[in-house]
Design an enzyme around this catalytic site. Structure first.
Site, PDB file in Angstrom:
ATOM      1  N   HIS A  36      -5.462   2.635   4.914  1.00  8.81           N
ATOM      2  CA  HIS A  36      -6.076   1.835   3.862  1.00  8.81           C
ATOM      3  C   HIS A  36      -7.069   0.816   4.405  1.00  8.81           C
ATOM      4  O   HIS A  36      -7.243  -0.260   3.814  1.00  8.81           O
ATOM      5  CB  HIS A  36      -5.007   1.151   3.010  1.00  8.81           C
ATOM      6  CG  HIS A  36      -4.574   1.986   1.858  1.00  8.81           C
ATOM      7  ND1 HIS A  36      -4.855   1.686   0.558  1.00  8.81           N
ATOM      8  CD2 HIS A  36      -3.898   3.155   1.827  1.00  8.81           C
ATOM      9  CE1 HIS A  36      -4.367   2.611  -0.238  1.00  8.81           C
ATOM     10  NE2 HIS A  36      -3.769   3.517   0.507  1.00  8.81           N
TER      11      HIS A  36
ATOM     12  N   ASP B 153      -0.713  -6.845  -2.850  1.00  8.58           N
ATOM     13  CA  ASP B 153      -0.573  -6.327  -4.214  1.00  8.58           C
ATOM     14  C   ASP B 153      -0.081  -4.879  -4.224  1.00  8.58           C
ATOM     15  O   ASP B 153       0.504  -4.434  -5.207  1.00  8.58           O
ATOM     16  CB  ASP B 153      -1.918  -6.398  -4.951  1.00  8.58           C
ATOM     17  CG  ASP B 153      -2.262  -7.813  -5.381  1.00  8.58           C
ATOM     18  OD1 ASP B 153      -1.340  -8.644  -5.450  1.00  8.58           O
ATOM     19  OD2 ASP B 153      -3.446  -8.090  -5.657  1.00  8.58           O
TER      20      ASP B 153
ATOM     21  N   GLU C 176      -2.550 -15.737  -9.291  1.00 10.34           N
ATOM     22  CA  GLU C 176      -3.664 -14.883  -8.894  1.00 10.34           C
ATOM     23  C   GLU C 176      -4.702 -14.933 -10.003  1.00 10.34           C
ATOM     24  O   GLU C 176      -4.411 -15.325 -11.137  1.00 10.34           O
ATOM     25  CB  GLU C 176      -3.174 -13.448  -8.669  1.00 10.34           C
ATOM     26  CG  GLU C 176      -4.200 -12.511  -8.060  1.00 10.34           C
ATOM     27  CD  GLU C 176      -3.582 -11.165  -7.690  1.00 10.34           C
ATOM     28  OE1 GLU C 176      -2.615 -11.152  -6.909  1.00 10.34           O
ATOM     29  OE2 GLU C 176      -4.055 -10.138  -8.198  1.00 10.34           O
TER      30      GLU C 176
END
Length: 428
Positions: free
Chosen positions: A112, A174, A285
């Site tokens: 990622h 997240d 957030e």
């Protein structure tokens, strides 16, 4: 195989075909220093290594791109280690080959990264998920509980296991379907960072394979320079093969709230207010969008129509909107006091009243929310598309100027990517 591929591709253009064919043939003349012979020698040397795991040379396409999907860099080989010793052996071998081999190495978890950091063009990619955790996910209770795990372990697996003991890591990203070594090589930031710092601030100890192929244990007291260099070091100072991560009590449930703002100054002021409170929300957030009214029910999370009776009536009118997302952790017996605390905290904010969405979900469901979004996007063929991404840390003194220039002047109505805003305290 490469010659055959070139023949097929260039058959329609004889001139091009002949030119490429001749280059390939000439470059492979025996006795000439060339790429083909170097690759052949390097491959043979790698193939001869004494490993508990194994190296593959043929099926390497899965390691030729990362989540960013903007670069295609096929490796020469993939190492599937079965021990830390395998990683040390390969790194030492590459070191001994010297700079003339041009062979590079990269550790890869779920890949990622966004700009090819998990790729090694004609080098060796280490598949960290192959690294077994011989002792499993080991949990140590006490005054300072921690979990001891392999660098190739996924955070979602750690969460599931620690929850069995009423514990959980304190800080998250997240998205939880990432490896420990991968996020600790970056930072690991989410809505808990204002309270507990990023993931790299919640590590007690690391086991590292250095650029010399040495397996080294480090912490704040033992090899501290290496410890602090590797955490957030983007893999440039060593490969994380094991980590001890701080744990805390895990809640059963979360109260999950989203509200909208049309004014950035008000939005930012409320974020800063919330992260300054000692007893406030456990997760703060924010995000930015433009010309959309479905922000509260997007791919990253889902709220049902029953979660709000008023928000469905809100119209954006094409404005740039700012979404504040907050969460309060609680156990079932604390529901009444939690609701009172939440109502008081919300009363201190200046969001658009008709845009409040609220939901109560299990702790694990909230933390793993983006994975559900991934499933939706995969079904639409939208997960493995190019993902240009930029992370910035902007000081408070410059955030309003930044917002004015970027959010008001650069964003356009066809912007589809998530723009996230994480408020953090410097002290964390």
């Amino acid at each position: 195989m490469r010659l055959t591929s070139s023949l097929r591709f260039h058959r329609q253009n004889n001139k091009t075909f002949l030119r490429i064919f001749m280059i390939l043939v000439l470059s492979c003349i025996p006795g000439r220093t060339n790429l083909c012979s170097n690759h052949s020698d390097t491959r043979s040397s790698l193939d001869s290594l004494d490993l508990e795991g194994y190296i593959t040379f043929d099926d390497v396409h899965n390691a030729s791109k990362d989540f960013g999907n903007r670069y295609q860099f096929p490796p020469l080989a993939i190492l599937h280690p079965k021990s830390v010793s395998d990683i040390s052996t390969v790194v030492r071998h590459i070191l001994h080959l010297g700079s003339t081999s041009n062979l590079t190495v990269a550790a890869r978890g779920h890949g990622h990264s966004l700009q090819g950091q998990a790729l090694a063009h004609q080098g060796v990619v280490i598949n960290m998920e192959s690294l077994p955790s011989h002792d499993g996910i080991k949990i140590y209770k006490g005054t300072q509980p921690y979990v001891d795990v392999s660098g190739g372990e996924l955070w979602i697996n750690i969460l599931r296991e620690t929850l069995k003991h009423g514990l959980s890591p304190k800080s998250w990203t997240d998205y939880l379907h990432l490896t420990v070594g991968g996020t600790l090589s970056n930072a690991g930031i989410s809505g808990q960072a204002f309270k507990h710092g990023p993931q790299i601030n919640n590590v007690y100890q690391l086991e590292i394979v250095t650029g010399k192929g040495e397996a080294v244990t480090c912490s704040k007291k033992l090899n501290p320079e290496l410890f602090h260099s590797v955490l957030g070091g983007l893999g440039q100072f060593g490969i994380i093969t094991r980590a001890r991560i701080s744990l805390g009590p895990a809640p059963h449930m979360v109260k999950w709230i989203r509200v909208l703002y049309s004014n950035f100054s008000t939005f930012s002021r409320d974020q800063e207010h919330l992260i300054s409170k000692k007893k406030g929300f456990d997760f703060v957030e924010g995000s930015v969008t433009i010309n959309r009214t479905d922000l509260l029910n997007n791919w990253r999370s889902s709220f049902t129509p029953n979660d709000s009776t008023e928000a469905s009536q809100f119209k954006s009118d094409g404005k740039t909107l700012y979404c504040l997302e907050v969460v309060k952790y609680f156990n079932k017996e604390e529901a009444n006091s939690m609701n009172q605390e939440t109502e008081k905290l919300l009363s201190e904010l200046s969001y658009i009243p008709s845009t409040l969405f609220s939901s109560v979900v299990p702790y694990i469901e909230f933390l793993d929310r983006v994975h559900l979004g991934e499933i939706k996007l995969r079904a639409k063929g939208l997960w493995e598309v190019p993902h240009p991404w930029l992370n910035l840390l902007v000081p408070k003194s410059s955030i309003f100027e930044f917002a004015t220039e970027v959010f008001n002047n650069i964003l356009t109505s066809n912007n589809n990517g998530p723009i996230l805003i994480y408020p953090v305290n410097q002290s964390k």
